[in-house]
Design an enzyme around this catalytic site. Sequence first.
Site, PDB file in Angstrom:
ATOM      1  N   SER A 299     -26.352   0.223  51.097  1.00  0.00           N
ATOM      2  CA  SER A 299     -25.824   0.009  49.751  1.00  0.00           C
ATOM      3  C   SER A 299     -24.395   0.557  49.660  1.00  0.00           C
ATOM      4  CB  SER A 299     -26.771   0.622  48.729  1.00  0.00           C
ATOM      5  OG  SER A 299     -26.462   0.216  47.419  1.00  0.00           O
TER       6      SER A 299
ATOM      7  N   ASP B 152     -32.611  -9.626  47.026  1.00  0.00           N
ATOM      8  CA  ASP B 152     -31.831  -8.505  46.517  1.00  0.00           C
ATOM      9  C   ASP B 152     -31.057  -8.958  45.283  1.00  0.00           C
ATOM     10  OD1 ASP B 152     -30.130  -6.342  46.058  1.00  0.00           O
ATOM     11  OD2 ASP B 152     -29.747  -6.007  48.194  1.00  0.00           O
TER      12      ASP B 152
ATOM     13  N   HIS C 222     -33.426  -4.961  47.542  1.00  0.00           N
ATOM     14  CA  HIS C 222     -32.340  -4.034  47.832  1.00  0.00           C
ATOM     15  C   HIS C 222     -32.794  -2.789  48.586  1.00  0.00           C
ATOM     16  CE1 HIS C 222     -28.347  -2.445  47.485  1.00  0.00           C
ATOM     17  NE2 HIS C 222     -28.773  -1.344  46.875  1.00  0.00           N
TER      18      HIS C 222
END
Length: 348
Positions: free
Chosen positions: A199, A245, A276
């Site tokens: 991320s 995601d 995610h």
Amino acid sequence: MPVAHAHDHASGESEAAARPAHGPWRRTAVLSAALLGLLASALTTTASAAGTPHPTPPATAARVQAPAPAGSPYQRGPDPTLASVSASRGTFATAQLSVPPGNGFNGGTIYYPTDTGLGTWGAVAIVPGYTARFADEEAWMGHWLASFGFVVIGVETNSRTDYDTARGAQLLAALDYLTQKSPVRDRVDPARLSVVGHSMGGGGALVAAERRPSLKAAVGLAPFKPSGSPTADRVPTMIMGGTADTTVTPSYLDGLAAALPATTESAYLQLTGANHLFATRPNTLEMRILIPWLKTFVDQDSRYTPFLCPALADPSGVSKYRATCPLLPAGTAAGDRSTETAPPSARP
């Protein structure tokens, strides 16, 4: 020998793997809201540019035929198979030690092979995502990667809300600590270093690659890079995302991957149905692709390249894959040689 907690590769999953998988989900709503806001801002300024773990295959899985070994002095371990790269442990016993805060980052954990008879090892620094802690979400990768022949440092960030640029700087600080000051510095080859992040940490890995082109590999797991496109990245870079995601979306990663220079070795893939948080819990699908990438570029081990080129040796669970095949780990410019494979369902 540093004081450490021994962890035999044959003893089963690490403590991180034994934790309930629901922990990271508690922050999903907050994380999604925060990153979606940042993503919307980033997309506005750059619009003009441009799973759950899988069971280990049976030991009888066919061996992937690699080209004749090029004699890399960094080759470690037995010849790989589809089963071995999908296993949750490699062939090396491992140990771990804690890192105190300081030296440019907020401490963390080092995992390393205990074998001292094979010379030094390549290294991997891993940083978590926005608001996350490595100990909670990526620690499962530590012994897993170390057992395949890497020294791993898991990085805790100075602030949980550090952006990609700060996380990239802390990845590099952690590698400098690992190679210059850590109790295992004599086990690490300072010329064979790599970075991984999830991320916002994935964006940090791309930032680190731009700032230190001597790195051998970078991997962004659902990477978010609000500082801009990775147009200056010269390090072999893999970008991995999930088709489900909604925080760092497939379309965002399409643009991020397309911004990598054509002369940079790269791979881009989407995991079918992954959201995610696919990288925050033990994930065989992720690792059976990530490990060959690190082996190819950090260890210059041509035995692992056929798992990635000319297509994935096992494409199950992957809806999109594109790579600059053939992958050339010795720093040779690959040019624009990208090929894209069709989803498994579309294959004859």
